[in-house]
Design a protein around this motif. Sequence first.
Motif, short mmCIF file in Angstrom:
data_model
loop_
_atom_site.label_atom_id
_atom_site.label_comp_id
_atom_site.label_asym_id
_atom_site.label_seq_id
_atom_site.Cartn_x
_atom_site.Cartn_y
_atom_site.Cartn_z
N SER A 19 6.15 9.24 -0.46
CA SER A 19 5.50 7.96 -0.29
C SER A 19 4.92 7.55 -1.64
O SER A 19 4.19 8.32 -2.25
CB SER A 19 4.39 8.09 0.74
OG SER A 19 3.51 7.02 0.66
N ARG A 22 3.16 12.71 -2.21
CA ARG A 22 2.62 11.36 -2.45
C ARG A 22 2.51 11.11 -3.94
O ARG A 22 2.10 12.00 -4.68
CB ARG A 22 1.24 11.22 -1.80
CG ARG A 22 1.29 11.29 -0.30
CD ARG A 22 -0.10 11.30 0.30
NE ARG A 22 -0.06 11.24 1.75
CZ ARG A 22 0.16 12.28 2.53
NH1 ARG A 22 0.35 13.48 2.01
NH2 ARG A 22 0.21 12.14 3.84
N ASP A 51 0.82 -1.21 0.00
CA ASP A 51 0.00 0.00 0.00
C ASP A 51 0.86 1.26 0.00
O ASP A 51 0.74 2.10 -0.88
CB ASP A 51 -0.91 0.00 1.23
CG ASP A 51 -1.81 1.19 1.25
OD1 ASP A 51 -2.99 1.05 0.87
OD2 ASP A 51 -1.35 2.29 1.62
N SER A 52 1.73 1.39 0.99
CA SER A 52 2.53 2.61 1.12
C SER A 52 3.99 2.25 1.27
O SER A 52 4.34 1.38 2.07
CB SER A 52 2.11 3.40 2.37
OG SER A 52 0.76 3.75 2.27
N GLU A 95 2.46 5.15 -3.47
CA GLU A 95 1.35 4.32 -3.04
C GLU A 95 0.75 3.58 -4.21
O GLU A 95 0.63 4.12 -5.29
CB GLU A 95 0.28 5.19 -2.38
CG GLU A 95 0.87 5.95 -1.20
CD GLU A 95 -0.20 6.53 -0.32
OE1 GLU A 95 -1.38 6.31 -0.60
OE2 GLU A 95 0.16 7.17 0.66
N GLU A 133 0.12 4.29 5.86
CA GLU A 133 1.20 5.25 5.64
C GLU A 133 2.04 5.41 6.93
O GLU A 133 3.27 5.42 6.88
CB GLU A 133 0.57 6.59 5.25
CG GLU A 133 1.43 7.45 4.41
CD GLU A 133 0.64 8.61 3.83
OE1 GLU A 133 0.31 8.54 2.65
OE2 GLU A 133 0.36 9.58 4.56
N SER A 193 7.87 0.17 4.37
CA SER A 193 6.64 -0.22 3.69
C SER A 193 5.59 -0.85 4.60
O SER A 193 5.88 -1.32 5.71
CB SER A 193 6.98 -1.19 2.55
OG SER A 193 7.75 -2.26 3.03
#
Length: 354
Positions: free
Chosen positions: A346, A322, A37-38, A348, A147, A69
């Motif tokens: 980040s 992001r 996911d992140s 994603e 996150e 992560s």
Amino acid sequence: MTDSKNISVVLQSVNNIKLEERPIPRPGPRQVLLRMDSVGICGSDVHYWTHGAIGDFVVRQPMVLGHESAGVVTEVGAEVDNLRPGDRVAVEPGIPCRFCDLCKSGRYNLCPDVKFLATPPVDGSLSGWHVHDADFCFRLPDHVSLEEGALLEPLSVGVHACRRAGVTLGSRVLICGAGPIGLVNLLTARAMGADTVILTDINPHRLTVAKEMGADATLIATGNAESLVSQVCALFNGRRPDIVIECTGAEASVGLSVRACRSGGCVVLVGLGKPEIVLPIVQASVREVDIRGVFRYANCYPDALSLVAQGRVNIKPLITHRFPLSKSVDAFETAKTGAGNAIKMSAEKNIAVV
Ligand code: NAD
Ligand code: ZN
């Protein structure tokens, strides 16, 4: 991008990142398959990209980047009993051998056979899917975001450094360097009860962020060593700090750390710079300043998670940009140039916020 694809961010060679479709890995008996996911981008990811090596670790074959992560468990191996499909987890990226003396004594970060994500030749986790050992995945409570889960990685560096430094109630702490690592040390030192935390940097914007994140004072670390020590003392009301957490690796800053630390105090070296530097070492001897190394972390994820889950640290401000996984190259460019005063990126998979 569909779920059946495992798009991975692969460092092919210096300055050359490509998105590649790789097979979705299968979990072994004690592993889990994660839908990522992140994934935060760390200075080391950027360094491998721009230089192809960190010290003795040289990228000799294409390698997936990313080691900060978090993801969602989609499948568990036959012997996994601590996690179930649907669990949201933070991934501790270094898997040690579990058998050597260092592992058995609890200092598994020093295991000579540790396999650390995105440290050559081990692939990282900046991809759609990732398989990881279940005992190095930490389930997040509902109110902790994925996150934040990814950010437990740098936060664990802060927890380990503050422990090695002996931060406790009333500590007066100087942190040299206000990058992500200096900032997580600021948050951790505060949460561990430090009385005063002051940060240095040479970049004024980073010091503004440090102030916003709770630093008592900041100092632009330019000028000669003697004058910097006097300025540090003045900021600590005429006394030197008990603890200095060095988070730059810059020779001048390591020197300042030793010079500024109080007699009988402790300097921890988190920053990694040139392999050999000149140090005011006699000062360390005659004033009994302990100098301690810091390498990643061991047994810190549960406490880093607890700090976040209990609301004792807020790590969200660390993320300034992001990107969706498909725009990972842009994320790396932004991380490298610091465009827009970037602190941490980040990438994603599922949320396309650019
Ligand atoms: P970063 O480059 O984002 O931050 C370093 C900061 O130090 C920058 O803001 C820079 O302006 C500042 N700086 C440079 N020279 C300075 C000086 N003379 N005085 C004061 N500040 C100065 O890096 P980061 O991601 O925050 O990581 C910090 C360091 O920690 C790096 O060297 C990294 O390799 C190292 N690191 C070590 C470990 C470990 O396990 N020991 C883990 C993670 C990162
Ligand atoms: Zn080991």
